[in-house]
Design a protein around this motif. Structure first.
Motif, PDB file in Angstrom:
ATOM      1  N   ASP A 187      56.465  34.816  32.880  1.00 29.12           N
ATOM      2  CA  ASP A 187      56.003  33.444  33.116  1.00 29.12           C
ATOM      3  C   ASP A 187      56.430  32.956  34.495  1.00 29.12           C
ATOM      4  O   ASP A 187      55.653  32.297  35.207  1.00 29.12           O
ATOM      5  CB  ASP A 187      56.547  32.509  32.035  1.00 29.12           C
ATOM      6  CG  ASP A 187      55.923  32.770  30.662  1.00 29.12           C
ATOM      7  OD1 ASP A 187      54.856  33.404  30.619  1.00 29.12           O
ATOM      8  OD2 ASP A 187      56.521  32.338  29.652  1.00 29.12           O
ATOM      9  N   GLU A 190      54.430  34.888  37.167  1.00 33.44           N
ATOM     10  CA  GLU A 190      53.030  34.457  37.198  1.00 33.44           C
ATOM     11  C   GLU A 190      52.861  33.229  38.090  1.00 33.44           C
ATOM     12  O   GLU A 190      51.861  33.090  38.805  1.00 33.44           O
ATOM     13  CB  GLU A 190      52.543  34.158  35.783  1.00 33.44           C
ATOM     14  CG  GLU A 190      51.054  33.869  35.694  1.00 33.44           C
ATOM     15  CD  GLU A 190      50.601  33.652  34.261  1.00 33.44           C
ATOM     16  OE1 GLU A 190      49.422  33.900  33.988  1.00 33.44           O
ATOM     17  OE2 GLU A 190      51.435  33.237  33.417  1.00 33.44           O
ATOM     18  N   TRP A 198      45.555  37.479  39.681  1.00 29.14           N
ATOM     19  CA  TRP A 198      45.075  37.401  38.296  1.00 29.14           C
ATOM     20  C   TRP A 198      43.566  37.215  38.226  1.00 29.14           C
ATOM     21  O   TRP A 198      43.001  37.190  37.137  1.00 29.14           O
ATOM     22  CB  TRP A 198      45.779  36.256  37.563  1.00 29.14           C
ATOM     23  CG  TRP A 198      47.230  36.144  37.916  1.00 29.14           C
ATOM     24  CD1 TRP A 198      47.831  35.159  38.645  1.00 29.14           C
ATOM     25  CD2 TRP A 198      48.275  37.071  37.581  1.00 29.14           C
ATOM     26  NE1 TRP A 198      49.170  35.411  38.782  1.00 29.14           N
ATOM     27  CE2 TRP A 198      49.478  36.575  38.147  1.00 29.14           C
ATOM     28  CE3 TRP A 198      48.300  38.261  36.862  1.00 29.14           C
ATOM     29  CZ2 TRP A 198      50.683  37.233  38.017  1.00 29.14           C
ATOM     30  CZ3 TRP A 198      49.511  38.931  36.737  1.00 29.14           C
ATOM     31  CH2 TRP A 198      50.680  38.412  37.303  1.00 29.14           C
ATOM     32  N   GLU A 206      47.436  40.701  31.795  1.00 29.66           N
ATOM     33  CA  GLU A 206      48.123  40.218  32.988  1.00 29.66           C
ATOM     34  C   GLU A 206      49.413  40.986  33.258  1.00 29.66           C
ATOM     35  O   GLU A 206      49.749  41.277  34.411  1.00 29.66           O
ATOM     36  CB  GLU A 206      48.419  38.714  32.855  1.00 29.66           C
ATOM     37  CG  GLU A 206      47.187  37.826  32.832  1.00 29.66           C
ATOM     38  CD  GLU A 206      46.572  37.678  31.444  1.00 29.66           C
ATOM     39  OE1 GLU A 206      45.609  36.920  31.298  1.00 29.66           O
ATOM     40  OE2 GLU A 206      47.088  38.331  30.489  1.00 29.66           O
ATOM     41  N   LEU A 210      50.515  43.035  36.657  1.00 29.57           N
ATOM     42  CA  LEU A 210      51.799  42.784  37.316  1.00 29.57           C
ATOM     43  C   LEU A 210      52.591  44.080  37.470  1.00 29.57           C
ATOM     44  O   LEU A 210      53.102  44.392  38.551  1.00 29.57           O
ATOM     45  CB  LEU A 210      52.616  41.774  36.506  1.00 29.57           C
ATOM     46  CG  LEU A 210      54.062  41.566  36.956  1.00 29.57           C
ATOM     47  CD1 LEU A 210      54.115  40.940  38.338  1.00 29.57           C
ATOM     48  CD2 LEU A 210      54.827  40.715  35.937  1.00 29.57           C
TER      49      LEU A 210
END
Length: 377
Positions: A187, A190, A198, A206, A210
């Motif tokens: 989180d 992101e 993304w 996702e 990553l």
């Protein structure tokens, strides 16, 4: 029969397209820019091909109702997490079996494992030069977005990632980067990383993007610097790369060649190096990277990190050799520099193996039969 090859999209595409031609297909070439549904329909192509998967090309082929054959020759490959992979026109061939398994869950029956290969090299045309002991042709892999984004992370997340990277560097054959990714760490990452990362990614994947596009690149950079530093401190080592001086500041003992090496000249380097090192990018879970085949095709001796699929395509100790730790790498370099006859024998056996079993003609025939023959369906 006529097909269209979309060029400028990946490694070895010229050799692959030539393979189609040698197999008897008429291949036209074009760039992706400007290619439209109308162009494809008017030319009545049997299929459209590209090295590596392109969401944009898939979208055009889907509208034109023409099969799109892509051959994934490089990793990481963010495009494989795009929503368009579900288009019915797609037939995706990938050199990494682990990625194929993952894709098969999303597009059952339309992703196929196909190892890489190499064009045949006339070794008599390789230019002789002063032999060097150890050589690595490639990147230090600093193209994973740099480290600026790390500075904005919390102390916990930064420490967690650094521990994860250091552990992954020491482990082969298991992907900690996806398995050990805590949700709270993801989180934060992101929010910190560019939103473009993304873009187009199918929901739920996702973390995969990553891990492959950012984290695996950092691990690869750390591993290559660590191993090349250790090797160059004990052996004459040459590095061919185009990155800036800062990239090699941690490798004071290495002989750096920063000029870009044209693909046609690499065979001379491979053949004139006693030991050619290969380090697979850490986003490649199981497959054998392109460089292994190219070095062997030129008659060069390969010493590479162990990948699961190596033993499915070659005999370790007969066609090439592998390592699974820094200490094993150093031991094997010392051994093969002292045992020239064995090293030369292995290099020649590897060249013959690639020539006989891993040509791109055989690969394109496999692709064609998979898609179009009744046997392949």
């Amino acid at each position: 029969m006529k097909a269209l090859a979309c060029i400028g999209m990946g490694k070895s595409e010229a050799a692959i397209v030539d393979g189609f031609r040698m197999a008897g297909l008429e291949m036209e070439e074009t760039a992706l820019a400007g290619l439209t549904e109308k162009n494809i329909k008017e030319s009545d192509y049997l299929f459209v091909f590209s090295a590596n998967y392109s969401p944009a090309l898939s979208a055009v082929c889907q509208k034109a109702l023409v099969p799109y054959l892509s051959y994934v020759t490089e990793m990481p490959a963010k495009a494989l997490y795009d929503e368009t992979v579900k288009n019915p026109c797609n037939y995706i061939f990938c050199f990494d079996a682990a990625m194929c398994t993952e894709l098969d869950q999303r597009i059952p029956g339309r992703c196929f494992h196909l190892p890489l290969g190499a064009a045949e090299v006339d070794v008599s045309e390789c230019k002789a030069g002063d032999p060097v002991d150890v050589c690595f042709v490639g990147s230090l892999c600093q193209d994973h977005g740099g480290d600026d984004w790390i500075e904005g992370l919390s102390d916990f997340t930064r420490g967690y990632l650094e521990s994860l990277w250091k552990t992954q560097v020491r482990i082969y054959g298991y992907d900690l980067l996806k398995a050990a990714m805590k949700q709270e760490v993801f989180d934060e990452l992101e929010k910190q990383l560019p939103s473009e990362l993304w873009s187009g990614v199918e929901a739920g994947f996702e973390k995969h993007v990553l891990a492959d596009m950012v984290l695996a690149g950092k691990v690869t950079e750390m591993e290559r610097k660590q191993l090349l530093k250790a090797v160059s401190e004990q052996f004459e080592t040459h590095l061919y790369m185009t990155e800036d001086a800062e990239a090699v500041s941690e490798l004071p003992a290495i002989h750096v060649h920063r000029e870009a090496v044209p693909s046609g000249k690499k065979k001379d380097i491979y053949r004139n190096s006693r030991i050619n090192l290969c380090f697979a990018h850490r986003s490649i879970a199981s497959g054998v990277p392109q460089e292994v085949y190219e070095i062997m095709a030129a008659g060069g001796f390969v010493l590479t990190n162990f990948q699961q699929e190596i033993t499915e395509n070659f005999i370790v100790g007969e066609h090439l050799d592998t390592f699974a730790s820094e200490s094993e790498l150093l031991e094997k370099i010392a051994y093969y520099l002292e045992h020239e006859d064995e090293r030369v024998r292995i290099a020649e056996a590897g060249r013959q193996a690639v020539r006989e079993y891993h040509s791109y003609v055989s690969r394109v025939v496999a692709m064609f039969n998979t898609v179009f023959s009744e046997e392949g369906k």
